[in-house]
Design a protein around this motif. Structure first.
Motif, PDB file in Angstrom:
ATOM      1  N   ALA A  72      12.806 -17.711  42.568  1.00  0.00           N
ATOM      2  CA  ALA A  72      13.502 -18.076  43.664  1.00  0.00           C
ATOM      3  C   ALA A  72      14.902 -17.676  43.532  1.00  0.00           C
ATOM      4  CB  ALA A  72      13.598 -19.617  43.740  1.00  0.00           C
ATOM      5  N   LEU A  75      15.222 -13.977  44.675  1.00  0.00           N
ATOM      6  CA  LEU A  75      15.120 -13.768  46.293  1.00  0.00           C
ATOM      7  C   LEU A  75      16.307 -14.444  46.849  1.00  0.00           C
ATOM      8  CD1 LEU A  75      11.477 -14.721  47.219  1.00  0.00           C
ATOM      9  CD2 LEU A  75      12.450 -12.551  46.868  1.00  0.00           C
ATOM     10  N   ALA A  76      16.994 -15.275  46.426  1.00  0.00           N
ATOM     11  CA  ALA A  76      18.322 -15.807  46.777  1.00  0.00           C
ATOM     12  C   ALA A  76      19.363 -14.622  47.023  1.00  0.00           C
ATOM     13  CB  ALA A  76      18.792 -16.835  46.035  1.00  0.00           C
ATOM     14  N   HIS A 120      16.192 -16.863  51.668  1.00  0.00           N
ATOM     15  CA  HIS A 120      14.954 -17.899  50.965  1.00  0.00           C
ATOM     16  C   HIS A 120      15.011 -19.149  51.200  1.00  0.00           C
ATOM     17  CE1 HIS A 120      12.816 -19.128  47.205  1.00  0.00           C
ATOM     18  NE2 HIS A 120      11.981 -18.539  47.986  1.00  0.00           N
ATOM     19  N   GLN A 121      16.143 -19.954  51.060  1.00  0.00           N
ATOM     20  CA  GLN A 121      16.078 -21.305  51.347  1.00  0.00           C
ATOM     21  C   GLN A 121      15.723 -21.623  52.828  1.00  0.00           C
ATOM     22  OE1 GLN A 121      19.889 -22.757  49.867  1.00  0.00           O
ATOM     23  NE2 GLN A 121      19.243 -22.281  47.631  1.00  0.00           N
ATOM     24  N   LEU A 124      12.077 -21.165  53.279  1.00  0.00           N
ATOM     25  CA  LEU A 124      11.398 -22.358  52.598  1.00  0.00           C
ATOM     26  C   LEU A 124      11.652 -23.698  53.301  1.00  0.00           C
ATOM     27  CD1 LEU A 124      12.084 -22.148  48.817  1.00  0.00           C
ATOM     28  CD2 LEU A 124       9.998 -21.751  50.000  1.00  0.00           C
ATOM     29  N   TYR A 176      15.019 -12.272  60.254  1.00  0.00           N
ATOM     30  CA  TYR A 176      14.247 -11.516  59.123  1.00  0.00           C
ATOM     31  C   TYR A 176      13.154 -11.080  59.391  1.00  0.00           C
ATOM     32  CZ  TYR A 176      17.807 -14.543  57.034  1.00  0.00           C
ATOM     33  OH  TYR A 176      19.186 -15.539  56.797  1.00  0.00           O
ATOM     34  N   PHE A 210      11.367  -8.845  51.980  1.00  0.00           N
ATOM     35  CA  PHE A 210      12.630  -8.801  51.183  1.00  0.00           C
ATOM     36  C   PHE A 210      12.889  -7.789  50.713  1.00  0.00           C
ATOM     37  CE2 PHE A 210      11.348 -13.390  51.424  1.00  0.00           C
ATOM     38  CZ  PHE A 210      12.361 -14.104  51.381  1.00  0.00           C
ATOM     39  N   PHE A 218       4.115 -16.458  52.244  1.00  0.00           N
ATOM     40  CA  PHE A 218       4.463 -17.891  52.272  1.00  0.00           C
ATOM     41  C   PHE A 218       3.275 -18.680  52.776  1.00  0.00           C
ATOM     42  CE2 PHE A 218       8.457 -15.874  51.795  1.00  0.00           C
ATOM     43  CZ  PHE A 218       9.232 -16.578  51.223  1.00  0.00           C
ATOM     44  N   TYR A 232       8.153 -18.678  43.619  1.00  0.00           N
ATOM     45  CA  TYR A 232       9.157 -18.572  44.573  1.00  0.00           C
ATOM     46  C   TYR A 232       8.809 -19.513  45.900  1.00  0.00           C
ATOM     47  CZ  TYR A 232       6.115 -15.383  47.222  1.00  0.00           C
ATOM     48  OH  TYR A 232       4.933 -14.704  47.941  1.00  0.00           O
TER      49      TYR A 232
END
Length: 288
Positions: A72, A75-76, A120-121, A124, A176, A210, A218, A232
């Motif tokens: 994670a 990816l952040a 990323h957040q 999610l 994205y 990414f 996901f 992640y």
């Protein structure tokens, strides 16, 4: 761009019943071993292997796949800076014609309520919002823009294609690149260690691009798992959820895929060709 090495996974796949010409593999395949007389094609548009003449019962092949699962934290930082190598962004950012503004507004509210501070957040947050819905295969079929809005605001229940398509659209409203992949869950493991996969393991899930890491799956569909992506997929403080419930592998195609520039594919002992187009996706499939 420079891509992070993944973990190699070697597979021996025997087909029992599989309609069509697609060869299931764990994503993403890098090497395949076949008899010299075999002719295969690699479809870069859909990231799948194709056997033009179809697949008969007992057909067996060996594949090595590269499993990429960044943390994670990695990816952040993936979208930091201006260098964003990847697919045709215009294609993967395109929104359906007539998309209600309300869908983007719902997405922004979800991201804001989650306190997301990086892409990323944000992604999610959408995933976790949808995982609170109900998985239901009995709902009416529908993938139009109004169906998506009804799914989000009224029914809040559906099957994997509705979860995957809805999340892909929501991610695109944030800017994205995303697409929908179709394939198989890992299947059931028997006592001798072999995994048995059939039509009940068919699945659809969204993928988001990414920089550095490529297309990553996901899992917005409740009750499904993706152990490979566990590092992640789980939000902070959620333990292994939903990494223990997401797509696990199998053949990979997609409804909205395009050229993924980073594949280097090696075919050993067989004739290898680039495929300009993918064949029709099989309606029924069973592989062992």
């Amino acid at each position: 761009g420079t891509y992070r090495p993944g973990v190699p996974l070697e597979q021996t796949i025997e087909v029992r019943q599989l309609a069509g010409a697609w060869l299931p593999t764990a994503f993403e395949a890098t090497d395949i071993l076949l008899p010299p007389e075999e002719v295969l094609r690699w479809d870069r548009e859909a990231s799948v292997l194709v056997r033009p003449e179809g697949v008969e019962e007992g057909f067996t092949y060996e594949v090595t796949s590269n499993l990429v699962a960044p943390t994670a934290g990695e990816l952040a930082r993936a979208y930091e800076g201006d260098d964003r190598p990847g697919p045709d962004e215009a294609r993967y950012l395109a929104l359906p014609p007539g998309l209600p503004d309300r869908i983007a507004q719902i997405t922004e509210r979800i991201v804001s309520d989650a306190g997301a501070t990086n892409p990323h957040q944000e992604i999610l947050a959408i995933q976790e919002f949808l995982r609170e819905f109900t998985y239901d295969e009995r709902v009416s079929a529908g993938h139009g823009t109004n169906d998506i809005l009804r799914f989000l605001e009224q029914t809040r229940r559906g099957y994997c294609e509705q979860f995957a398509g809805t999340m892909a659209v929501m991610v695109r409203t944030l800017g994205y690149p995303s697409r929908v992949a179709v394939g198989f869950l890992p299947g059931n493991r028997d006592r001798d260690g072999r995994f048995h996969v059939n039509t009940k393991h068919a699945h659809a899930w969204p993928e988001v691009f990414f920089p550095t890491y490529g297309w990553l799956g996901f899992e917005p569909t409740p009750t499904r798992d993706n152990p490979v992506a566990a590092p992640y997929l789980a939000p902070p403080g959620a333990g292994d959820r939903p990494g223990s419930r997401g797509p696990g592998g199998g053949g990979q195609g997609d409804d909205a895929s395009g050229i993924f520039q980073r594949e280097e594919f090696n075919a050993t002992g067989s004739t290898f060709q680039e495929a300009p187009e993918a064949p029709s996706r099989p309606e029924e499939a069973e592989a062992t």
